[in-house]
Design a protein around this motif. Structure first.
Motif, PDB file in Angstrom:
ATOM      1  N   MET A  21     -34.814 -22.051 -15.636  1.00  0.00           N
ATOM      2  CA  MET A  21     -35.255 -21.520 -14.344  1.00  0.00           C
ATOM      3  C   MET A  21     -36.769 -21.637 -14.179  1.00  0.00           C
ATOM      4  N   ALA A  22     -37.509 -21.515 -15.285  1.00  0.00           N
ATOM      5  CA  ALA A  22     -38.968 -21.607 -15.218  1.00  0.00           C
ATOM      6  C   ALA A  22     -39.445 -23.042 -15.029  1.00  0.00           C
ATOM      7  N   ARG A  34     -33.864 -19.217  -5.442  1.00  0.00           N
ATOM      8  CA  ARG A  34     -35.156 -19.213  -4.754  1.00  0.00           C
ATOM      9  C   ARG A  34     -35.598 -17.779  -4.476  1.00  0.00           C
ATOM     10  N   PRO A  38     -38.785 -17.800 -10.122  1.00  0.00           N
ATOM     11  CA  PRO A  38     -38.717 -18.253 -11.512  1.00  0.00           C
ATOM     12  C   PRO A  38     -39.290 -17.196 -12.460  1.00  0.00           C
TER      13      PRO A  38
END
Length: 118
Positions: A21-22, A34, A38
């Motif tokens: 996710m990062a 969104r 993140p």
């Protein structure tokens, strides 16, 4: 071994997700990823460290390493596909990654136990 394997599989398979996710952007503008935003890189590294610690502490080193290698190769293929086809990650992609890593841990442990317990 069975209980340790289930715990290690659950912890490690989920510890990978914050790093994805990062590093990989969300594929859609209207998705939940969104809105969630993140995680920080520091948080992702800590999560991955906790998962790796669980994996290598609860399982024999050869099982942990096999799970890490097989899971990473499969995850790389999924992420490459997701980036090329979707432009990033979605919740479904993250779910697929979690399942791939969990299956990799369980399969590595099953293979190890069939060799040493027959």
């Amino acid at each position: 071994l069975a209980f340790a394997c289930m715990v290690a599989a659950a912890v490690f398979s989920r510890s990978v997700l914050p790093m994805v996710m990062a590093k990989l952007p969300p594929a859609r503008d209207d998705g939940l990823a969104r809105d969630a935003g993140p995680p920080t890189l520091q948080g992702a590294v800590i999560a991955l460290g906790i998962g790796a610690f669980a994996l290598f502490t609860l399982l024999p080193p050869s099982v942990a390493l096999a799970a890490l290698v097989v899971g990473s190769v499969m995850a790389a293929l999924i992420l490459l596909w997701a980036y090329r086809r979707l432009g990033g990650q979605t919740g479904d992609v993250l779910g697929a990654l979690q399942q791939v890593f969990e299956i990799a841990v369980l399969s590595a442990a099953a293979g190890w136990s069939s060799v040493f317990y027959e």
